[in-house]
Scaffold this active site. Structure first.
Site, PDB file in Angstrom:
ATOM      1  N   GLY A  21       0.833  -1.195   0.000  1.00  0.00           N
ATOM      2  CA  GLY A  21       0.000   0.000   0.000  1.00  0.00           C
ATOM      3  C   GLY A  21       0.867   1.243   0.000  1.00  0.00           C
ATOM      4  CB  CYS A  22       0.333   4.617  -1.391  1.00  0.00           C
ATOM      5  SG  CYS A  22      -1.336   4.953  -0.785  1.00  0.00           S
ATOM      6  CE1 TYR A  23      -1.790   8.341   3.308  1.00  0.00           C
ATOM      7  CE2 TYR A  23      -3.441   6.694   2.760  1.00  0.00           C
ATOM      8  CZ  TYR A  23      -3.064   8.015   2.873  1.00  0.00           C
ATOM      9  OH  TYR A  23      -3.950   9.012   2.563  1.00  0.00           O
ATOM     10  CB  SER A  24       1.864   0.032   3.803  1.00  0.00           C
ATOM     11  OG  SER A  24       0.471  -0.040   3.967  1.00  0.00           O
ATOM     12  CB  THR A  25       5.373   2.346   0.449  1.00  0.00           C
ATOM     13  OG1 THR A  25       4.697   1.323  -0.303  1.00  0.00           O
ATOM     14  CG2 THR A  25       6.769   2.537  -0.115  1.00  0.00           C
TER      15      THR A  25
END
Length: 308
Positions: free
Chosen positions: A113-117
């Site tokens: 996921g983008c935030y997770s990255t």
């Protein structure tokens, strides 16, 4: 050698960006279904099983259905949905953290996921090194451009120019939280507060650290040095330069970019710190990450075709 690629869900934001990156490249031949066949199960089954690589840019349930349609041992999958990010048997598509060889050899890869990255890039190496505790209740504050919400949110923001901030996941059930916890080896789920701002693309992810209240932490300089060494000579995940004016900016209409910058800020007495990641939510946060994993799986240099 030319590899065939089928992007299932190529009409969405992530799929369109992946297709744009791959179309001019001679290493890949795209399998494309017409608009009248994109949702036809028989046509999709045929394309999925014909492809050397299938990239799924679909809602979670549709991604699970797509995987079930593959009935051969040949087709390798990159899933950009949330469906398989913590699933057994899937390699997490973050080569810098999961391992380049693990991604290159994988048959099934889940795109982060983008935030997770941003969160994982900052926290996972420091927890592994013992510079941050695994049993702390972390907070993650983040803002993203509206393109990450798909076509519906893009239309909403572009139609209503008065939206200045959109907070969501207010019941603390954001779908990225499980991968953030698992991939960092944390004993508790982080408290995650995402928001969308009137920028088309771009993202800032921050992890505030009250170091004076924490035990088992390294110094601010230790954390900065460890992250710099951990990512080494990577051209994709890099340590950002200290801003001279004390400000970190996110532009409203930046150029597409597949790089992620990391920062470690702190006060003079070392009692507080701020870990910050700045990235393109459609780049390293989505399409760029998928292309990076695809490059590795196809035996190519990981930065081929990336916007760096």
């Amino acid at each position: 050698m030319t590899h065939s690629v089928f992007i299932d869900g190529a009409a969405g934001t992530t799929g369109l960006e992946i297709r744009e990156r791959l179309s001019p490249r001679e290493e890949f031949e795209l399998i494309v279904l017409g608009d009248d066949k994109r949702k036809d199960a028989k046509a999709r089954r045929g394309a999925l099983n014909e492809a050397d690589f299938a990239i799924l840019c679909l809602p979670d349930e549709a991604a699970r259905e797509a995987v079930a349609l593959i009935d051969n041992q040949h087709t390798r999958v990159i899933d950009a949905s949330t469906a398989h990010r913590t699933a057994p048997g899937w390699v997490y598509g973050f080569p810098e953290v999961s391992g380049h060889t693990a991604v290159a050899d994988a048959h099934r890869v889940s795109n982060p996921g983008c935030y997770s990255t941003g969160f994982i890039a900052l926290v996972a190496p420091l927890v592994r090194a013992g510079l941050l505790p695994a049993d702390w209740s972390y907070t993650c504050n983040a803002v993203s451009g509206y393109s990450g919400g798909g076509n519906a949110l893009i239309e909403r923001f572009e139609a209503d120019t008065h939206i200045a901030w959109r907070g969501y996941a207010l019941t603390l059930g954001h779908k990225h939280v499980p991968e953030m916890q698992q991939r960092c080896g944390l004993s508790a789920a982080p408290l995650f507060t995402p928001a969308v701002i009137p920028a088309h693309r771009g993202m800032v992810v921050e992890v505030p650290l009250p170091l004076a209240a924490m035990t088992g932490t390294g110094s601010i300089e230790d954390m900065r040095e460890w992250l710099a060494n951990f990512y080494g000579e990577s051209r994709i995940v890099v340590m950002g330069h200290e801003p001279k004016d004390g400000e970190l900016l996110l532009r409203s209409s930046p150029q597409p970019n597949d790089r992620m910058e990391l920062f470690v800020f702190g006060n003079l007495d070392g009692s507080q710190a701020r870990l910050v990641a700045r990235l393109d939510n459609l780049g390293k946060g989505a399409s760029g990450a998928a292309v990076q994993s695809l490059n590795l799986m196809a035996g190519l240099p990981e930065t081929t075709g990336l916007r760096l």
